[in-house]
Design a protein around this motif. Sequence first.
Motif, PDB file in Angstrom:
ATOM      1  N   VAL A 152       0.828  -1.207   0.000  1.00 55.73           N
ATOM      2  CA  VAL A 152       0.000   0.000   0.000  1.00 55.73           C
ATOM      3  C   VAL A 152       0.866   1.262   0.000  1.00 55.73           C
ATOM      4  CG1 VAL A 152      -1.692   1.343   1.312  1.00 55.73           C
ATOM      5  CG2 VAL A 152      -1.953  -1.135   1.104  1.00 55.73           C
ATOM      6  N   ILE A 153       1.833   1.320   0.893  1.00 58.93           N
ATOM      7  CA  ILE A 153       2.668   2.514   0.987  1.00 58.93           C
ATOM      8  C   ILE A 153       3.433   2.757  -0.304  1.00 58.93           C
ATOM      9  CG2 ILE A 153       4.608   3.592   2.179  1.00 58.93           C
ATOM     10  CD1 ILE A 153       2.083   3.574   3.857  1.00 58.93           C
ATOM     11  N   ASN A 154       4.036   1.722  -0.857  1.00 54.44           N
ATOM     12  CA  ASN A 154       4.826   1.896  -2.079  1.00 54.44           C
ATOM     13  C   ASN A 154       3.965   2.145  -3.304  1.00 54.44           C
ATOM     14  OD1 ASN A 154       7.513   1.689  -1.057  1.00 54.44           O
ATOM     15  ND2 ASN A 154       7.251  -0.517  -0.831  1.00 54.44           N
ATOM     16  N   HIS A 155       2.754   1.595  -3.321  1.00 52.69           N
ATOM     17  CA  HIS A 155       1.841   1.904  -4.425  1.00 52.69           C
ATOM     18  C   HIS A 155       1.444   3.371  -4.402  1.00 52.69           C
ATOM     19  CE1 HIS A 155       0.174  -2.411  -5.353  1.00 52.69           C
ATOM     20  NE2 HIS A 155       1.415  -2.243  -5.773  1.00 52.69           N
ATOM     21  N   LEU A 156       0.978   3.826  -3.249  1.00 51.02           N
ATOM     22  CA  LEU A 156       0.426   5.178  -3.174  1.00 51.02           C
ATOM     23  C   LEU A 156       1.502   6.263  -3.234  1.00 51.02           C
ATOM     24  CD1 LEU A 156      -2.405   4.605  -0.548  1.00 51.02           C
ATOM     25  CD2 LEU A 156      -2.619   4.816  -3.025  1.00 51.02           C
ATOM     26  N   SER A 157       2.711   5.932  -2.830  1.00 52.28           N
ATOM     27  CA  SER A 157       3.813   6.895  -2.959  1.00 52.28           C
ATOM     28  C   SER A 157       4.495   6.779  -4.319  1.00 52.28           C
ATOM     29  CB  SER A 157       4.833   6.691  -1.840  1.00 52.28           C
ATOM     30  OG  SER A 157       5.384   5.390  -1.894  1.00 52.28           O
ATOM     31  N   GLU A 158       3.922   5.905  -5.166  1.00 56.93           N
ATOM     32  CA  GLU A 158       4.370   5.721  -6.556  1.00 56.93           C
ATOM     33  C   GLU A 158       5.785   5.162  -6.654  1.00 56.93           C
ATOM     34  OE1 GLU A 158       3.681   9.399  -8.603  1.00 56.93           O
ATOM     35  OE2 GLU A 158       1.506   9.162  -8.530  1.00 56.93           O
ATOM     36  N   GLU A 159       6.190   4.421  -5.628  1.00 55.33           N
ATOM     37  CA  GLU A 159       7.470   3.718  -5.682  1.00 55.33           C
ATOM     38  C   GLU A 159       7.324   2.423  -6.493  1.00 55.33           C
ATOM     39  OE1 GLU A 159      10.450   4.677  -4.532  1.00 55.33           O
ATOM     40  OE2 GLU A 159       9.620   6.570  -3.793  1.00 55.33           O
ATOM     41  N   TRP A 160       6.144   1.793  -6.379  1.00 57.42           N
ATOM     42  CA  TRP A 160       5.857   0.568  -7.118  1.00 57.42           C
ATOM     43  C   TRP A 160       4.635   0.798  -8.006  1.00 57.42           C
ATOM     44  CZ3 TRP A 160       5.817  -3.711  -2.746  1.00 57.42           C
ATOM     45  CH2 TRP A 160       7.103  -3.816  -2.196  1.00 57.42           C
ATOM     46  N   PRO A 161       4.570   0.171  -9.187  1.00 62.57           N
ATOM     47  CA  PRO A 161       3.356   0.253  -9.996  1.00 62.57           C
ATOM     48  C   PRO A 161       2.270  -0.673  -9.433  1.00 62.57           C
ATOM     49  CG  PRO A 161       4.948  -1.176 -11.060  1.00 62.57           C
ATOM     50  CD  PRO A 161       5.647  -0.587  -9.859  1.00 62.57           C
ATOM     51  N   VAL A 162       1.029  -0.323  -9.652  1.00 59.60           N
ATOM     52  CA  VAL A 162      -0.084  -1.171  -9.238  1.00 59.60           C
ATOM     53  C   VAL A 162      -0.456  -2.064 -10.416  1.00 59.60           C
ATOM     54  CG1 VAL A 162      -2.405  -1.244  -8.278  1.00 59.60           C
ATOM     55  CG2 VAL A 162      -0.912   0.692  -7.753  1.00 59.60           C
ATOM     56  N   VAL A 163      -0.266  -3.362 -10.248  1.00 65.79           N
ATOM     57  CA  VAL A 163      -0.496  -4.298 -11.345  1.00 65.79           C
ATOM     58  C   VAL A 163      -1.831  -5.023 -11.190  1.00 65.79           C
ATOM     59  CG1 VAL A 163       0.383  -6.329 -12.540  1.00 65.79           C
ATOM     60  CG2 VAL A 163       1.985  -4.616 -11.663  1.00 65.79           C
ATOM     61  N   ARG A 173      -9.827   4.355  -5.766  1.00 63.99           N
ATOM     62  CA  ARG A 173     -10.842   4.869  -4.829  1.00 63.99           C
ATOM     63  C   ARG A 173     -10.205   5.770  -3.776  1.00 63.99           C
ATOM     64  NH1 ARG A 173     -14.136   0.014  -2.316  1.00 63.99           N
ATOM     65  NH2 ARG A 173     -15.124   1.757  -1.207  1.00 63.99           N
ATOM     66  N   ILE A 174      -9.063   5.346  -3.272  1.00 64.65           N
ATOM     67  CA  ILE A 174      -8.380   6.109  -2.228  1.00 64.65           C
ATOM     68  C   ILE A 174      -7.856   7.434  -2.765  1.00 64.65           C
ATOM     69  CG2 ILE A 174      -6.265   6.133  -0.826  1.00 64.65           C
ATOM     70  CD1 ILE A 174      -6.895   3.134  -0.267  1.00 64.65           C
ATOM     71  N   GLU A 175      -7.238   7.409  -3.915  1.00 68.11           N
ATOM     72  CA  GLU A 175      -6.710   8.642  -4.498  1.00 68.11           C
ATOM     73  C   GLU A 175      -7.837   9.607  -4.849  1.00 68.11           C
ATOM     74  OE1 GLU A 175      -4.286   7.185  -7.650  1.00 68.11           O
ATOM     75  OE2 GLU A 175      -2.544   6.854  -6.344  1.00 68.11           O
ATOM     76  N   SER A 176      -8.979   9.064  -5.273  1.00 67.72           N
ATOM     77  CA  SER A 176     -10.135   9.911  -5.577  1.00 67.72           C
ATOM     78  C   SER A 176     -10.663  10.584  -4.308  1.00 67.72           C
ATOM     79  CB  SER A 176     -11.236   9.077  -6.234  1.00 67.72           C
ATOM     80  OG  SER A 176     -12.384   9.863  -6.486  1.00 67.72           O
ATOM     81  N   LYS A 177     -10.739   9.816  -3.210  1.00 64.92           N
ATOM     82  CA  LYS A 177     -11.225  10.382  -1.941  1.00 64.92           C
ATOM     83  C   LYS A 177     -10.254  11.438  -1.411  1.00 64.92           C
ATOM     84  CE  LYS A 177     -14.281   9.404   0.326  1.00 64.92           C
ATOM     85  NZ  LYS A 177     -15.619  10.023   0.473  1.00 64.92           N
ATOM     86  N   ILE A 178      -8.964  11.169  -1.519  1.00 67.86           N
ATOM     87  CA  ILE A 178      -7.959  12.137  -1.087  1.00 67.86           C
ATOM     88  C   ILE A 178      -8.095  13.436  -1.878  1.00 67.86           C
ATOM     89  CG2 ILE A 178      -5.471  12.618  -1.220  1.00 67.86           C
ATOM     90  CD1 ILE A 178      -4.997   9.747  -0.298  1.00 67.86           C
ATOM     91  N   LYS A 179      -8.317  13.307  -3.174  1.00 66.08           N
ATOM     92  CA  LYS A 179      -8.496  14.489  -4.020  1.00 66.08           C
ATOM     93  C   LYS A 179      -9.756  15.255  -3.629  1.00 66.08           C
ATOM     94  CE  LYS A 179      -8.781  15.970  -8.856  1.00 66.08           C
ATOM     95  NZ  LYS A 179      -8.792  15.524 -10.278  1.00 66.08           N
ATOM     96  N   ASP A 180     -10.844  14.537  -3.376  1.00 64.48           N
ATOM     97  CA  ASP A 180     -12.102  15.178  -2.983  1.00 64.48           C
ATOM     98  C   ASP A 180     -11.942  15.974  -1.693  1.00 64.48           C
ATOM     99  OD1 ASP A 180     -13.363  14.121  -5.185  1.00 64.48           O
ATOM    100  OD2 ASP A 180     -14.315  12.472  -4.096  1.00 64.48           O
ATOM    101  N   LEU A 181     -11.167  15.440  -0.751  1.00 69.01           N
ATOM    102  CA  LEU A 181     -10.973  16.108   0.533  1.00 69.01           C
ATOM    103  C   LEU A 181      -9.902  17.189   0.469  1.00 69.01           C
ATOM    104  CD1 LEU A 181     -11.113  13.032   2.955  1.00 69.01           C
ATOM    105  CD2 LEU A 181     -12.919  14.696   2.500  1.00 69.01           C
ATOM    106  N   GLY A 182      -9.175  17.238  -0.631  1.00 70.67           N
ATOM    107  CA  GLY A 182      -8.107  18.226  -0.745  1.00 70.67           C
ATOM    108  C   GLY A 182      -6.921  17.932   0.152  1.00 70.67           C
ATOM    109  N   ILE A 183      -6.778  16.667   0.553  1.00 72.79           N
ATOM    110  CA  ILE A 183      -5.693  16.281   1.458  1.00 72.79           C
ATOM    111  C   ILE A 183      -4.380  16.201   0.692  1.00 72.79           C
ATOM    112  CG2 ILE A 183      -4.787  14.285   2.725  1.00 72.79           C
ATOM    113  CD1 ILE A 183      -7.610  13.837   3.788  1.00 72.79           C
ATOM    114  N   GLN A 184      -3.326  16.662   1.339  1.00 73.75           N
ATOM    115  CA  GLN A 184      -1.975  16.547   0.789  1.00 73.75           C
ATOM    116  C   GLN A 184      -1.297  15.387   1.529  1.00 73.75           C
ATOM    117  OE1 GLN A 184      -0.506  20.491   1.648  1.00 73.75           O
ATOM    118  NE2 GLN A 184      -2.502  21.291   1.064  1.00 73.75           N
ATOM    119  N   PRO A 185      -1.271  14.193   0.909  1.00 76.00           N
ATOM    120  CA  PRO A 185      -0.818  13.010   1.649  1.00 76.00           C
ATOM    121  C   PRO A 185       0.698  12.854   1.688  1.00 76.00           C
ATOM    122  CG  PRO A 185      -1.455  12.379  -0.563  1.00 76.00           C
ATOM    123  CD  PRO A 185      -1.738  13.862  -0.444  1.00 76.00           C
TER     124      PRO A 185
END
Length: 221
Positions: A152-163, A173-185
């Motif tokens: 999860v950490i490496n996927h979302l920090s773009e260290e690893w590709p999601v296959v 879904r997670i990236e969409s929710k983060i964008k909706d909330l305006g969160i800077q992760p």
Amino acid sequence: MKIRMEWVYKTPKGAEMVFRSDEMPAAQALMLAEDMDRIGRTKSLVFLDSYDSSWTIKELKKYLKGIETEPHNIIVYFDGGFDRETRSSGLGCVIYYEQSGKSYRLRRNAPAAGLMSNNEAEYAALHLCLQELELLGAHHIPVLFIGDSQVVINHLSEEWPVVEKDLFNWADRIESKIKDLGIQPEYELVPRKANSEADRLATQALNGIEIIATSEVVGES
């Protein structure tokens, strides 16, 4: 929010030199800047956030004043557990935050069905945390997410590709929710023992023990 400072120091004889600081909490940077301003030998002082956007002292004061009554300085711990025999999952979420001059800890867990792996449970746990952040009213603010899942950490920090397709859907879904909330992760990978609180909540959810609690943290910032 973490801030870097850049300023020009001017000696009594007129010599000038540019200084740059390391990252520090915004409130600490403002306190230092105001102290430096009183000395009267600093000019062209600006604050730079993690996106290299610049802030003046006035703008930073306004920002800090505006978030006093909203959740801020948020740190999120998440963990997911998966039982292969029963095909059931448990999700654990711990959120530390400050609001109105006080520090709080929110603990939340939940059982989950229909997941196919521990990696999916980890993603589902993070999604549960985002739902809790939305209920708290957290928005347009930096948030540190801490977990022991390398996937999860490496996927979302773009260290690893999601296959895997299922994991890609969770990440989306997670990236969409983060964008909706305006969160800077920000994401931090830790050993499992450093994530024991969220791990314990996930295990309790697997065992049918549901916990929803918020408490004030006394003596910690």
